[in-house]
Scaffold this motif. Sequence first.
Motif, PDB file in Angstrom:
ATOM      1  N   SER B 229       0.827  -1.201   0.000  1.00 55.70           N
ATOM      2  CA  SER B 229       0.000   0.000   0.000  1.00 55.70           C
ATOM      3  C   SER B 229       0.866   1.257   0.000  1.00 55.70           C
ATOM      4  CB  SER B 229      -0.980  -0.002   1.165  1.00 55.70           C
ATOM      5  OG  SER B 229      -0.292  -0.139   2.379  1.00 55.70           O
ATOM      6  N   ALA B 230       1.926   1.248   0.796  1.00 54.15           N
ATOM      7  CA  ALA B 230       2.773   2.442   0.846  1.00 54.15           C
ATOM      8  C   ALA B 230       3.414   2.695  -0.513  1.00 54.15           C
ATOM      9  CB  ALA B 230       3.847   2.300   1.916  1.00 54.15           C
ATOM     10  N   LYS B 231       3.793   1.622  -1.167  1.00 51.70           N
ATOM     11  CA  LYS B 231       4.396   1.761  -2.495  1.00 51.70           C
ATOM     12  C   LYS B 231       3.381   2.381  -3.454  1.00 51.70           C
ATOM     13  CE  LYS B 231       6.986  -0.971  -5.880  1.00 51.70           C
ATOM     14  NZ  LYS B 231       6.207  -1.016  -7.124  1.00 51.70           N
ATOM     15  N   ALA B 232       2.163   1.851  -3.443  1.00 48.37           N
ATOM     16  CA  ALA B 232       1.142   2.349  -4.358  1.00 48.37           C
ATOM     17  C   ALA B 232       0.829   3.821  -4.092  1.00 48.37           C
ATOM     18  CB  ALA B 232      -0.124   1.503  -4.236  1.00 48.37           C
ATOM     19  N   GLY B 241       6.215  12.349   3.937  1.00 46.85           N
ATOM     20  CA  GLY B 241       6.510  11.814   5.260  1.00 46.85           C
ATOM     21  C   GLY B 241       5.475  10.786   5.684  1.00 46.85           C
ATOM     22  N   LEU B 242       5.770  10.112   6.783  1.00 46.81           N
ATOM     23  CA  LEU B 242       4.921   9.021   7.248  1.00 46.81           C
ATOM     24  C   LEU B 242       4.543   9.211   8.714  1.00 46.81           C
ATOM     25  CD1 LEU B 242       7.397   6.348   5.884  1.00 46.81           C
ATOM     26  CD2 LEU B 242       5.261   6.995   4.755  1.00 46.81           C
ATOM     27  N   SER B 258       9.055  -1.461   7.059  1.00 43.89           N
ATOM     28  CA  SER B 258       8.556  -1.699   5.707  1.00 43.89           C
ATOM     29  C   SER B 258       8.285  -0.396   4.959  1.00 43.89           C
ATOM     30  CB  SER B 258       7.254  -2.510   5.751  1.00 43.89           C
ATOM     31  OG  SER B 258       7.365  -3.579   6.638  1.00 43.89           O
ATOM     32  N   ILE B 259       7.564   0.509   5.600  1.00 39.64           N
ATOM     33  CA  ILE B 259       7.158   1.720   4.876  1.00 39.64           C
ATOM     34  C   ILE B 259       8.338   2.679   4.687  1.00 39.64           C
ATOM     35  CG2 ILE B 259       4.729   1.568   5.514  1.00 39.64           C
ATOM     36  CD1 ILE B 259       5.161   3.579   7.698  1.00 39.64           C
ATOM     37  N   ARG B 260       9.192   2.680   5.644  1.00 38.29           N
ATOM     38  CA  ARG B 260      10.383   3.521   5.549  1.00 38.29           C
ATOM     39  C   ARG B 260      11.256   3.017   4.395  1.00 38.29           C
ATOM     40  NH1 ARG B 260      13.380   6.934   5.004  1.00 38.29           N
ATOM     41  NH2 ARG B 260      15.393   7.190   5.970  1.00 38.29           N
ATOM     42  N   PRO B 266      10.796   9.944   5.572  1.00 38.54           N
ATOM     43  CA  PRO B 266      10.951   9.869   7.031  1.00 38.54           C
ATOM     44  C   PRO B 266       9.634   9.610   7.760  1.00 38.54           C
ATOM     45  CG  PRO B 266      11.004  12.150   6.299  1.00 38.54           C
ATOM     46  CD  PRO B 266      10.975  11.312   5.054  1.00 38.54           C
ATOM     47  N   ILE B 267       9.721   8.857   8.841  1.00 43.54           N
ATOM     48  CA  ILE B 267       8.572   8.715   9.735  1.00 43.54           C
ATOM     49  C   ILE B 267       8.654   9.906  10.679  1.00 43.54           C
ATOM     50  CG2 ILE B 267       7.465   7.298  11.504  1.00 43.54           C
ATOM     51  CD1 ILE B 267       8.836   4.868  10.237  1.00 43.54           C
TER      52      ILE B 267
END
Lengths: 314, 444
Positions: B229-232, B241-242, B258-260, B266-267
């Motif tokens: 999902s983050a990739k999409a 940012g996250l 994973s998302i980082r 950056p988170i």
Amino acid sequence: MNLLTRFKDGLQRTRTQTFSKIGAIFKSGKLDEDSIEELEDALLEADIGVSIVDDLIEKLKDEFANRKKDKNLSPAEILKSHLITILNNRHHTGTESCQVLTPNTTRFSHKPWVILLVGVNGSGKTTTAGKLAYYYGLQGKKSVIAACDTFRAAAVEQIEVWAQRGGARLVKQKSGADPASVAYDAYKSTQARSEDLLIVDTAGRLQSKRNLMEELGKVARVLRKHDPTAPHEVLLVIDATTGQNGLSQARGFTSVAGGTGLIITKLDGTARGGVVVPIQSELGLPVEFIGLGEGVDDLHPFDAKVFVNAIFEE
Amino acid sequence: MLEQLTDRFEKFVRNLRGQGKLTEKNVQDTVRQVRRIMLEADVSLPAAKAFVKTIQEKSLGQDVLKSITPGQQMVKIIHDELAAFLGGQAEPIRFGKSPSTILMVGLNGAGKTTTCAKLALHLKRSGRQPLLVAADTKRPAAIEQLVLLGKQLDIPVFTSDDKNPVRIAKDARKHAQKESLDCIIIDSAGRMHVDGELMDELKRLQSIANPPETLLVVDGMTGQDAVRSAKAFSERIDITGLILTKLDGDARGGAALSIRWITDKPIKFVGVGEKPADLDAFHPDRMAGRILGMGDIVSLVEKAQSTVDAEQAAKLAQKVAKQELTLEDFREQLIQLKNMGPIDSLLQMIPGMRGALKGMQVDESEFTGVTAIIDSMTVKERQIPRIIDGSRRRRIARGSGRSVQDVNRLLNQFDQMRKMLKRMGKRGGKMPLGLPGMPGLGGR
Ligand SMILES: Nc1nc2c(ncn2[C@@H]2O[C@H](COP(=O)(O)OP(=O)(O)OP(=O)(O)O)[C@@H](O)[C@H]2O)c(=O)[nH]1
Ligand SMILES: Nc1nc2c(ncn2[C@@H]2O[C@H](COP(=O)(O)OP(=O)(O)OP(=O)(O)O)[C@@H](O)[C@H]2O)c(=O)[nH]1
Ligand SMILES: [Mg+2]
Ligand SMILES: [Mg+2]
């Protein structure tokens, strides 16, 4: 669109090339290091979890070595059949707090039939409450929804809309009221009006919060006071994207409120919802419904075969 | 988990010493263990594989073998590498020219609306004047939800009868300019990354709002799907940012990695509760510890330091040293502890506690009970607890509405704590601000 195509459609739109290139190897009948790794990866990426995946792969190796030549099942087919067996098991002894409806239990054998929806924050409980009312409404059942989330901002306004969409009568109190008291009111009036189904929507909570879990326990107890067999179904609503924490959720919620089954929501994304496999094998909780969208008609009875195929789908 | 991990490596290195050589095969066995730990913590497979590869390269060095405690050394390498992977230091919100916009996006139910309010409060506290914008016209009562949150925090919320989020964003900007508000936080509807139509809408919303900051909000309990999902999302729109939410529970939070890893963004913050104040800055080292199951004393101490009055803490330390701790002091500590935030999330941060707390949770209402008991004591009783005999216990129980057993338990635990502090005092050990053996906490 039927469930199968819809489900597949959702999944197909998504599987991007970056991730495991499943396909050719699955169809082949070979079982070597490469194909084992691919199968293993597919299972892991579906959130089935390391321990069960290890077990499954061991079994696969055994069976593949000993299989009858004429049967000729591919490794993927063998794995699938194991998964389906796990997911369809309704005779798991489970735990004390998990009492599964067996195929010969008749829904609506009590009046009102009471369904308690529980789960962590944002998993889809409120939406599912509306969908369930709609689903059973199509079978001619009159539903009532109890707005027991008196905590989250605008939770009551939200369930008001969903009750209307699902064709259910809503029982509510003001924000901040005691959820158990809403459940009490709702049961009383449902019984008095002789309606068929009471769906209790509760506030989202993380299973590690003892005071909030205790509040949930109280809701279940109030219902039991009226009818010792109620709530007849306690459904844990799990977001399909949930990872291994799903197991902790299942343990936590069932130990406080009991459990009869699971609902997996948001399967219209790319998540496979595989954590239900370890949940089912540890606690014996079967999946009853799946959510495939935000529409009122996006709730479907669970079909293990379709679900398992999707795990290996390209 | 930490002990387990260390054990495994100790054994691993011991074997190596016997053989005297670090082979590819040996390292491979070890990294497989690391991989397993990461998967159990919900790190997505591709991210775990990439991470393990880095470890593999690092651990082929000689340092590990020469170190006196090679197991710990190796755990340290893994921990530090993971923290580095998670990102450098905490990054603040980016602002453009006023009014500067922050767009919040993410999957359904991730926590966007709640986090909008949290962020608004955070910005308000740092001297800005935020405007919340209700651009989720889809979910039932999403607008009311944001309006209520704004009202709670006394932060303005822009709403409109318009059903089109793009137009709402335009109008909101005009409104912010007119009211001279300097930042805009847009709450968008939750959506699936596979929904082409809704993703297109988000793209349009972004190009109109032109935000210097677009934050992807991700549920901290997410498993393998996090990378997909983050990739999409990051392929379709510009993510800057996250934010990871719901970390106040017992999820290991592997999704952080994973998302980082997949977005390389950056988170910025983590959500640690349902209330508007439950937003923390992101600390990679703490997250690394959490994923590896290491507990997090650092953040506990920091949290305590910022909340506990420094002078009081000094006084307390003195008393502990002189072994003069009274129930009165204890009561004060309890109140301070309570001010620090959700108690179970605090306890989770103490090494070893995560394991010890398994299946046994801390009830915040216990705190109230304990305070009530102490409140029902006379000053003298609080100072010299040993004078509290049977009849005093009954009186205290009646006065506090608790049972005599509750009173007994508190007194016993307090006694034990004093003994423990005494021992610690002798060893000259530092007490992490009154936490050891805290009476009133934990299982019965
Ligand atoms: N795509 C999709 N979205 C869903 C599904 N089920 C629920 N949602 C969405 O998920 C979000 C959260 O749903 P809610 O029903 O509010 O979840 P909840 O569990 O009641 O949340 P809390 O009460 O806050 O804990 C909403 O945006 C829903 O529209 C589903 O099956 N598919
Ligand atoms: N425990 C906990 N709950 C959280 C946190 N952040 C959000 N929530 C809860 O998660 C649920 C969903 O939050 P929302 O803010 O409505 O999520 P959303 O992303 O706006 O949902 P949609 O708009 O439907 O997509 C609510 O019950 C929130 O109270 C958090 O950090 N910790
Ligand atoms: Mg809800
Ligand atoms: Mg929202």
